[in-house]
Scaffold this active site. Structure first.
Site, PDB file in Angstrom:
ATOM      1  N   GLU A  44       1.999   4.100   0.821  1.00 20.17           N
ATOM      2  CA  GLU A  44       2.404   5.224  -0.042  1.00 20.17           C
ATOM      3  C   GLU A  44       2.548   4.761  -1.493  1.00 20.17           C
ATOM      4  O   GLU A  44       3.325   3.833  -1.747  1.00 20.17           O
ATOM      5  CB  GLU A  44       3.725   5.815   0.470  1.00 20.17           C
ATOM      6  CG  GLU A  44       3.541   6.512   1.817  1.00 20.17           C
ATOM      7  CD  GLU A  44       4.802   7.193   2.349  1.00 20.17           C
ATOM      8  OE1 GLU A  44       5.833   7.160   1.652  1.00 20.17           O
ATOM      9  OE2 GLU A  44       4.748   7.743   3.450  1.00 20.17           O
ATOM     10  N   HIS A  76       5.245  12.659   0.591  1.00 19.81           N
ATOM     11  CA  HIS A  76       6.516  12.317   1.248  1.00 19.81           C
ATOM     12  C   HIS A  76       7.653  13.205   0.748  1.00 19.81           C
ATOM     13  O   HIS A  76       8.622  12.723   0.149  1.00 19.81           O
ATOM     14  CB  HIS A  76       6.847  10.833   1.050  1.00 19.81           C
ATOM     15  CG  HIS A  76       7.758  10.283   2.125  1.00 19.81           C
ATOM     16  ND1 HIS A  76       7.666   8.993   2.597  1.00 19.81           N
ATOM     17  CD2 HIS A  76       8.775  10.858   2.829  1.00 19.81           C
ATOM     18  CE1 HIS A  76       8.583   8.803   3.526  1.00 19.81           C
ATOM     19  NE2 HIS A  76       9.270   9.927   3.694  1.00 19.81           N
TER      20      HIS A  76
END
Ligand code: 9EZ
Length: 528
Positions: free
Chosen positions: A265, A283
Site C-alpha cells: 500500500e 484503505h
C-alpha cells in the site's frame, strides 16, 4: 502487577482531540507533534513514557531503541501493522490497539462495496463524467435472494451479516472461533469452507492476516466457487491472493472484486486497480469521523485504565501482564520476584541459570501459576541495566537458554499459597519457598533450611550458610559492627545438624562479602 506509571505521552499524528483531553483529564502531560520527520521523532521520543500513533508513524526498532523511557505504544486503530511489536516486546514495552472502534465503519464500507459491485455505481459515475449516457453497459443484478459468504465472523463479519440480511441476502459463513450456535443467533449459517465456496454469489473476508488466512482465496478456492462470484476485501491485503484474483477476473470465474486493502500500500502493480471489474479504495475502512473519534477516545481510555491498574484491554503483547491485573496479583507477583531475587543472590557463581522450576501450591495460587513463573524470572534475571518485566521476561529467559517449567499442586489445607522455586546454575541447585503474610512476601525455606519464623522479604538481607553453632550470630554481628552495619533482624533455621541457612536483616549492605569467609561457608546479600 505494579501499576505502569505514565506521566508524559507523545501523540505523533493527528488523533481525535478527545484522546488528548482524556489523557490530560487523568493527569498525563500530552505533547502533540504531528508530521514529524523520522529524525525529529528519534530525537523527541526519549522524553516520553507513552506514544500514541495512528497509521502514518512507523514505530520501527530504531525508534523503539531511542525511546529510553517508553512503556507503552498505543495505536488508535485496529491492528498494529506500523509498529515493530517484536522490538517493543523485547524492550518490555506494551503495544496496544483499539480493536473495536472501526468495526461499524469497516462493515458499512463492505456493504457499500457489495452494493457497488451489484449495480456498477462507480463505473457508471465515471462514464457520466466522460459525457456518456451508457445504459446497456451497466445492467446490474439484485442482491435480494443471493448468497453472501462471510469468511471470518468476528465483530465486523457480524455487522456485515445483519446489514445485508435487510437486503434479503442469505448469509452463510465460516469462522474457526465463533461457534455455529452463536452465529446462528444473528442469522449466519456456518459450514466448512469446502461447502461454502460453491454456494456463494458474493464473498467477503473479515479475518486477521495470519499464516492461515494469507491466500484464503487462491486459485484452488476460486476453482470451487460459482462462475462469476464477486468478492470483497476490506480486511487485510493478501487474504485474497492478488495474482489468483487477477487470473480469476481474466477467466470470468470472478465477476467482480472490490478491494480496500492491498499487499503493498499503495500498490505499485496497478493491474488489479486498473481492471474494469475491480473497484478499489485507498484503505478507507476506518476513514470516518466516527471511527476516528472512537479510536482516539478508546486508546486514551485504555491507557488510563491501565495506568490506574483497573484493567488491561487491547494489548497485543502482554498476555502474562493482562492475566495479572489486580491488587492480589500484584502481591503474588511481588512474592515471585522476591523469591527469584533471593535465589539470584545465592547464585554466587553468577553463571546463567540453566533450569528454573516453579511450583505453586494451594488453591489461592492456582490461577497465578502463569504470572508467578514470570515474576520469579523477573527476580532471577534482574540486573543493573536490565530490569525485565512481565512483557519481556519469558522471552528473555528463552533467549538466555533457561529451561523453565511450572506446575501447581492443589493441597487445599494450607492457609495461604506457597511458591516453591528450584534453580540450577553451573551445576549447583538452590531451592526456596515463600508465601504471603498480610499481603507481604515472606521466605519459608532456603535449600534445606526451614526458618523458625517466616522471614520478611523486605529491606537489606544477608543469607549465610554455616554449621549450626550458638556463637554464629554474635560473630557475624561483630564483624558487621566493624563495618558500621547494624543487625536489624535474625532468622535462624529450625534446629538441625550440619549446615543451615540463616537470614540477617541489615541496616545497609556489606561492601565485600569475602570478609565473612572465615565465619560462614556461603554468603549472599540483596536489597528488596
Ligand atoms: C481463519 C479465520 C477465519 C480466523 C479468524 C480468526 C484466528 N482467526 N482465524 C480462517 N480470528 C476464517 C478462516
Amino acid at each position: 502487577m505494579a501499576p505502569v506509571s505514565i506521566k508524559t505521552v507523545l501523540i505523533s499524528e493527528s488523533v481525535d482531540p478527545r484522546c488528548r483531553t482524556l489523557l490530560e483529564a487523568n493527569g498525563i502531560h500530552v505533547t502533540e507533534k504531528p508530521s514529524m520527520k523520522k529524525e525529529e521523532l528519534l530525537a523527541e521520543i526519549k522524553d516520553y513514557d507513552g506514544l500514541v500513533v495512528r497509521s502514518a508513524t512507523k514505530v520501527t526498532a530504531d525508534v523503539i531503541d531511542a525511546a529510553s523511557k517508553l512503556k507503552i505504544i498505543g495505536r488508535a486503530g485496529t491492528g498494529v501493522d506500523n509498529v515493530d511489536v517484536d522490538a517493543a516486546t523485547k524492550r518490555g514495552i506494551i503495544v496496544m490497539n483499539t480493536p473495536n472502534g472501526n468495526s461499524i465503519s469497516a462493515a458499512e464500507l463492505t456493504c457499500a462495496l457489495l452494493m457497488s459491485l451489484s449495480r456498477n455505481v462507480p463505473q457508471a459515475v465515471m462514464s457520466m463524467r466522460d459525457g456518456k449516457w451508457d445504459r446497456k453497459k451497466f445492467m446490474g443484478t439484485e442482491l435480494y435472494g443471493k448468497a453472501l459468504g462471510i469468511v471470518g465472523l468476528g465483530r465486523i463479519g457480524k455487522e456485515v451479516a445483519t446489514r445485508m440480511q435487510s437486503f434479503g441476502m442469505r448469509t452463510i459463513g465460516y469462522d474457526p472461533i465463533t461457534a455455529p450456535e452463536v452465529s446462528a443467533g444473528w442469522g449466519v449459517e456456518q459450514m466448512d469452507l469446502e461447502q461454502l465456496w460453491p454456494q456463494c454469489d458474493y464473498i467477503t473476508v473479515h479475518t486477521p492476516l495470519l499464516p492461515s488466512t494469507v491466500g484464503l482465496l487462491n486459485d484452488e478456492s476460486f476453482a470451487k466457487c460459482k462462475n462469476g462470484v464477486k468478492v470483497v476485501n476490506c480486511a487485510r491485503g493478501g487474504i485474497i491472493d492478488e495474482a489468483a484474483l487477477l487470473r480469476a477476473l481474466e477467466s470470468g470465474r470472478c465477476g467482480g472484486a472490490a478491494l480496500d486493502v492491498f499487499v503493498e500500500e499503495p500498490p505499485k502493480d496497478r493491474s488489479l486497480v486498473n481492471h474494469p471489474n475491480v473497484l478499489s479504495c485507498p484503505h478507507l475502512g476506518a476513514s470516518t469521523t466516527e471511527a476516528q473519534a472512537r479510536c482516539g477516545e478508546d486508546i486514551a481510555l485504555q491507557m488510563v485504565d491501565m495506568v490506574k491498574g483497573k484493567k488491561l484491554v487491547g494489548a497485543v503483547n502482554a498476555q502474562v501482564l493482562a492475566s495479572a491485573f489486580s491488587e492480589d496479583c500484584h502481591q503474588v507477583s511481588r512474592l515471585g520476584q522476591a523469591v527469584g531475587a533471593v535465589l539470584q543472590s545465592c547464585n554466587t557463581s553468577k553463571k546463567p541459570f540453566s533450569r528454573v522450576q516453579v511450583t505453586t501450591q494451594g488453591d489461592c495460587m492456582k490461577s497465578s501459576a502463569g504470572y508467578m513463573t514470570a515474576s520469579v524470572l523477573m527476580g532471577l534475571l534482574k540486573q543493573p541495566g536490565c530490569c525485565p518485566n512481565l512483557v519481556n521476561v519469558l522471552r528473555l529467559a528463552e533467549e538466555s537458554g533457561v529451561t523453565v517449567t511450572h506446575g501447581h499442586c492443589p493441597s487445599g489445607d494450607l492457609a495461604g499459597g506457597v511458591c516453591r522455586v528450584q534453580v540450577t546454575a553451573s551445576g549447583c541447585s538452590y531451592r526456596a519457598s515463600g508465601s504471603l503474610q498480610g499481603g507481604a512476601p515472606v521466605l519459608l525455606e532456603l535449600c534445606d533450611s526451614v526458618f523458625r519464623q517466616p522471614v520478611s522479604l523486605t529491606g537489606k538481607l544477608l543469607f549465610c550458610r554455616a554449621p549450626a553453632a550458638p556463637q554464629l550470630l554474635s560473630s557475624v554481628a561483630g564483624l558487621l559492627a566493624t563495618e558500621g552495619i547494624e543487625v536489624e533482624s535474625y532468622s535462624a533455621p529450625a534446629a538441625r545438624s550440619g549446615d543451615g541457612w540463616c537470614c540477617v536483616g541489615l541496616s545497609s549492605l556489606l561492601g565485600d562479602l569475602s570478609a565473612l569467609k572465615p565465619l560462614v561457608k556461603e554468603a549472599a546479600q540483596l536489597a528488596i
